[in-house]
Design a protein around this motif. Structure first.
Motif, PDB file in Angstrom:
ATOM      1  N   GLY A  55     -16.554-130.181 -49.744  1.00 44.64           N
ATOM      2  CA  GLY A  55     -17.512-129.260 -49.144  1.00 44.64           C
ATOM      3  C   GLY A  55     -16.772-128.503 -48.062  1.00 44.64           C
ATOM      4  O   GLY A  55     -16.212-129.117 -47.155  1.00 44.64           O
ATOM      5  N   ALA A  56     -16.726-127.188 -48.182  1.00 40.35           N
ATOM      6  CA  ALA A  56     -15.919-126.403 -47.243  1.00 40.35           C
ATOM      7  C   ALA A  56     -16.584-125.072 -46.959  1.00 40.35           C
ATOM      8  O   ALA A  56     -17.202-124.474 -47.836  1.00 40.35           O
ATOM      9  N   VAL A  57     -16.424-124.608 -45.728  1.00 39.61           N
ATOM     10  CA  VAL A  57     -16.926-123.295 -45.333  1.00 39.61           C
ATOM     11  C   VAL A  57     -15.711-122.410 -45.057  1.00 39.61           C
ATOM     12  O   VAL A  57     -14.682-122.883 -44.584  1.00 39.61           O
ATOM     13  N   SER A  58     -15.824-121.133 -45.388  1.00 31.06           N
ATOM     14  CA  SER A  58     -14.717-120.202 -45.147  1.00 31.06           C
ATOM     15  C   SER A  58     -14.487-120.039 -43.649  1.00 31.06           C
ATOM     16  O   SER A  58     -15.393-120.249 -42.838  1.00 31.06           O
ATOM     17  N   ALA A  59     -13.271-119.656 -43.287  1.00 33.64           N
ATOM     18  CA  ALA A  59     -12.909-119.516 -41.872  1.00 33.64           C
ATOM     19  C   ALA A  59     -13.814-118.526 -41.146  1.00 33.64           C
ATOM     20  O   ALA A  59     -14.111-118.699 -39.966  1.00 33.64           O
ATOM     21  N   ASP A  60     -14.284-117.493 -41.865  1.00 33.83           N
ATOM     22  CA  ASP A  60     -15.170-116.512 -41.227  1.00 33.83           C
ATOM     23  C   ASP A  60     -16.648-116.858 -41.408  1.00 33.83           C
ATOM     24  O   ASP A  60     -17.521-116.090 -41.028  1.00 33.83           O
ATOM     25  N   SER A  61     -16.911-118.000 -42.005  1.00 33.18           N
ATOM     26  CA  SER A  61     -18.276-118.514 -42.204  1.00 33.18           C
ATOM     27  C   SER A  61     -19.176-117.570 -42.996  1.00 33.18           C
ATOM     28  O   SER A  61     -20.385-117.524 -42.779  1.00 33.18           O
ATOM     29  N   THR A  62     -18.595-116.859 -43.953  1.00 31.65           N
ATOM     30  CA  THR A  62     -19.404-115.989 -44.797  1.00 31.65           C
ATOM     31  C   THR A  62     -19.808-116.656 -46.109  1.00 31.65           C
ATOM     32  O   THR A  62     -20.732-116.195 -46.771  1.00 31.65           O
ATOM     33  N   PHE A  63     -19.124-117.736 -46.480  1.00 34.51           N
ATOM     34  CA  PHE A  63     -19.491-118.450 -47.697  1.00 34.51           C
ATOM     35  C   PHE A  63     -18.999-119.889 -47.601  1.00 34.51           C
ATOM     36  O   PHE A  63     -18.177-120.233 -46.751  1.00 34.51           O
ATOM     37  N   GLY A  64     -19.515-120.722 -48.478  1.00 35.87           N
ATOM     38  CA  GLY A  64     -19.082-122.109 -48.566  1.00 35.87           C
ATOM     39  C   GLY A  64     -18.882-122.500 -50.015  1.00 35.87           C
ATOM     40  O   GLY A  64     -19.380-121.828 -50.926  1.00 35.87           O
ATOM     41  N   LEU A  65     -18.134-123.555 -50.226  1.00 34.34           N
ATOM     42  CA  LEU A  65     -17.848-124.053 -51.569  1.00 34.34           C
ATOM     43  C   LEU A  65     -18.179-125.528 -51.681  1.00 34.34           C
ATOM     44  O   LEU A  65     -17.930-126.295 -50.746  1.00 34.34           O
ATOM     45  N   VAL A  66     -18.724-125.889 -52.815  1.00 38.00           N
ATOM     46  CA  VAL A  66     -18.776-127.275 -53.252  1.00 38.00           C
ATOM     47  C   VAL A  66     -17.943-127.271 -54.518  1.00 38.00           C
ATOM     48  O   VAL A  66     -18.292-126.601 -55.491  1.00 38.00           O
ATOM     49  N   ARG A  67     -16.828-127.965 -54.470  1.00 32.74           N
ATOM     50  CA  ARG A  67     -15.908-127.893 -55.605  1.00 32.74           C
ATOM     51  C   ARG A  67     -15.288-129.264 -55.851  1.00 32.74           C
ATOM     52  O   ARG A  67     -14.854-129.930 -54.921  1.00 32.74           O
ATOM     53  N   TRP A  68     -15.246-129.659 -57.108  1.00 35.96           N
ATOM     54  CA  TRP A  68     -14.608-130.908 -57.500  1.00 35.96           C
ATOM     55  C   TRP A  68     -13.109-130.729 -57.441  1.00 35.96           C
ATOM     56  O   TRP A  68     -12.587-129.627 -57.647  1.00 35.96           O
ATOM     57  N   ASP A  69     -12.413-131.808 -57.147  1.00 38.95           N
ATOM     58  CA  ASP A  69     -10.995-131.756 -56.801  1.00 38.95           C
ATOM     59  C   ASP A  69     -10.125-131.092 -57.851  1.00 38.95           C
ATOM     60  O   ASP A  69      -9.190-130.373 -57.515  1.00 38.95           O
ATOM     61  N   GLU A  70     -10.438-131.300 -59.117  1.00 38.29           N
ATOM     62  CA  GLU A  70      -9.584-130.724 -60.162  1.00 38.29           C
ATOM     63  C   GLU A  70      -9.585-129.197 -60.148  1.00 38.29           C
ATOM     64  O   GLU A  70      -8.719-128.573 -60.746  1.00 38.29           O
ATOM     65  N   ARG A  71     -10.523-128.595 -59.420  1.00 40.86           N
ATOM     66  CA  ARG A  71     -10.596-127.129 -59.337  1.00 40.86           C
ATOM     67  C   ARG A  71     -10.526-126.623 -57.890  1.00 40.86           C
ATOM     68  O   ARG A  71     -10.909-125.507 -57.603  1.00 40.86           O
ATOM     69  N   PHE A  72     -10.026-127.465 -56.973  1.00 38.70           N
ATOM     70  CA  PHE A  72     -10.018-127.106 -55.556  1.00 38.70           C
ATOM     71  C   PHE A  72      -8.595-126.948 -55.040  1.00 38.70           C
ATOM     72  O   PHE A  72      -7.731-127.775 -55.323  1.00 38.70           O
ATOM     73  N   VAL A  73      -8.365-125.876 -54.303  1.00 36.52           N
ATOM     74  CA  VAL A  73      -7.103-125.667 -53.607  1.00 36.52           C
ATOM     75  C   VAL A  73      -7.445-125.383 -52.147  1.00 36.52           C
ATOM     76  O   VAL A  73      -8.125-124.391 -51.856  1.00 36.52           O
ATOM     77  N   PRO A  74      -7.022-126.247 -51.217  1.00 42.33           N
ATOM     78  CA  PRO A  74      -7.371-126.014 -49.814  1.00 42.33           C
ATOM     79  C   PRO A  74      -6.621-124.819 -49.240  1.00 42.33           C
ATOM     80  O   PRO A  74      -5.421-124.667 -49.450  1.00 42.33           O
ATOM     81  N   ASP A  75      -7.348-123.964 -48.545  1.00 38.99           N
ATOM     82  CA  ASP A  75      -6.749-122.821 -47.863  1.00 38.99           C
ATOM     83  C   ASP A  75      -6.231-123.269 -46.506  1.00 38.99           C
ATOM     84  O   ASP A  75      -6.794-124.158 -45.877  1.00 38.99           O
ATOM     85  N   ALA A  76      -5.184-122.584 -46.048  1.00 45.50           N
ATOM     86  CA  ALA A  76      -4.692-122.824 -44.694  1.00 45.50           C
ATOM     87  C   ALA A  76      -5.648-122.157 -43.706  1.00 45.50           C
ATOM     88  O   ALA A  76      -6.261-121.134 -44.014  1.00 45.50           O
ATOM     89  N   GLU A  77      -5.771-122.744 -42.522  1.00 41.78           N
ATOM     90  CA  GLU A  77      -6.584-122.116 -41.488  1.00 41.78           C
ATOM     91  C   GLU A  77      -5.866-120.880 -40.963  1.00 41.78           C
ATOM     92  O   GLU A  77      -4.640-120.835 -40.941  1.00 41.78           O
ATOM     93  N   ASP A  78      -6.641-119.880 -40.540  1.00 36.38           N
ATOM     94  CA  ASP A  78      -6.041-118.722 -39.888  1.00 36.38           C
ATOM     95  C   ASP A  78      -5.312-119.171 -38.627  1.00 36.38           C
ATOM     96  O   ASP A  78      -4.228-118.718 -38.318  1.00 36.38           O
ATOM     97  N   THR A  79      -5.942-120.071 -37.892  1.00 36.44           N
ATOM     98  CA  THR A  79      -5.391-120.668 -36.686  1.00 36.44           C
ATOM     99  C   THR A  79      -5.596-122.170 -36.815  1.00 36.44           C
ATOM    100  O   THR A  79      -6.719-122.605 -37.069  1.00 36.44           O
ATOM    101  N   PRO A  80      -4.536-122.973 -36.679  1.00 37.30           N
ATOM    102  CA  PRO A  80      -4.724-124.428 -36.799  1.00 37.30           C
ATOM    103  C   PRO A  80      -5.827-124.922 -35.867  1.00 37.30           C
ATOM    104  O   PRO A  80      -5.900-124.545 -34.705  1.00 37.30           O
ATOM    105  N   GLY A  81      -6.732-125.746 -36.427  1.00 40.00           N
ATOM    106  CA  GLY A  81      -7.831-126.290 -35.641  1.00 40.00           C
ATOM    107  C   GLY A  81      -8.961-125.313 -35.393  1.00 40.00           C
ATOM    108  O   GLY A  81      -9.840-125.558 -34.576  1.00 40.00           O
ATOM    109  N   GLN A  82      -8.958-124.199 -36.126  1.00 41.33           N
ATOM    110  CA  GLN A  82      -9.972-123.148 -35.942  1.00 41.33           C
ATOM    111  C   GLN A  82     -11.372-123.705 -36.164  1.00 41.33           C
ATOM    112  O   GLN A  82     -11.652-124.326 -37.173  1.00 41.33           O
ATOM    113  N   ALA A  83     -12.257-123.504 -35.204  1.00 36.92           N
ATOM    114  CA  ALA A  83     -13.637-123.982 -35.307  1.00 36.92           C
ATOM    115  C   ALA A  83     -14.457-123.016 -36.152  1.00 36.92           C
ATOM    116  O   ALA A  83     -14.405-121.807 -35.953  1.00 36.92           O
ATOM    117  N   THR A  84     -15.188-123.539 -37.120  1.00 40.60           N
ATOM    118  CA  THR A  84     -16.056-122.693 -37.943  1.00 40.60           C
ATOM    119  C   THR A  84     -17.515-123.134 -37.862  1.00 40.60           C
ATOM    120  O   THR A  84     -18.372-122.455 -38.383  1.00 40.60           O
TER     121      THR A  84
END
Length: 190
Positions: A118-147
């Motif tokens: 379960g993940a929310v985009s860095a700009d909080s415009t969308f979220g994903l529920v994705r099973w691992d076989e189809r998930f690739v984690p994105d890097a944060e724009d800024t490490p530790g960025q609060a969303t």
């Protein structure tokens, strides 16, 4: 059934509360402490401030709903992931950084454990529920960025958490693995 929630901040704490009806043992892992600023966007009550999030959520589920759960107030790392996650039947990733997501994903793939993110985009415009076989984690724009701070994105976080809880319920009851894209206009099953 043992469902292990890795990260019980805004998404994880809310999804866990929505899974309290399952015939499963809920297990929470989070090293962080509840802060006053968390009360708007996370499923914690004021007396939880200062307590470890995993322990606080465990106590709240017991005190408010009679649900027994387990907690581990530690950071998930390569050194402890097997010990913490080995007994889980389902892993739920609600962490907020790429490095931790990758540790969990690598373990799940190696161990053959089902994992839903379960993940929310860095700009909080969308979220994903994705099973691992189809998930690739994105890097944060800024490490530790609060969303998920300050309550500005409560409607999106609520939709995402409810969608994640439904994905968990569908997996537990029917073995279904459905992905979803969530925004404030719609929830799209993928």
């Amino acid at each position: 059934m043992r469902i292990l929630f890795c990260g019980v901040g805004a998404i994880g704490s809310t999804a866990a509360v929505l899974c309290r009806n399952l015939e499963a043992t809920l297990v929470f892992i989070d090293f962080d402490r509840v802060e006053s600023k968390n009360l708007l966007a996370q499923a914690y009550v004021k007396p939880s401030v200062g307590k470890n999030k995993a322990e606080a959520l465990k106590l709240q589920l017991l005190n408010l709903h009679g649900v027994k759960a387990e907690s581990h107030g530690v950071r998930l790392t390569q050194d402890n992931v097997a010990a913490l996650c080995g007994g889980a039947d389902l892993l739920v990733d609600c962490m907020d950084n790429r490095a931790s997501r990758q540790v969990l994903s690598d373990y799940a793939r190696q161990a053959g454990k089902p994992l839903v993110h379960g993940a929310v985009s860095a700009d909080s415009t969308f979220g994903l529920v994705r099973w691992d076989e189809r998930f690739v984690p994105d890097a944060e724009d800024t490490p530790g960025q609060a969303t998920c701070e300050g309550g500005a994105h409560l409607p999106l976080l609520g939709l995402l958490s409810a969608t994640l809880a439904r994905a968990i319920q569908d997996f537990v009851k029917h073995g279904t693995r459905r992905d979803s894209l969530v925004n404030l206009s719609s929830v799209l099953a993928q």
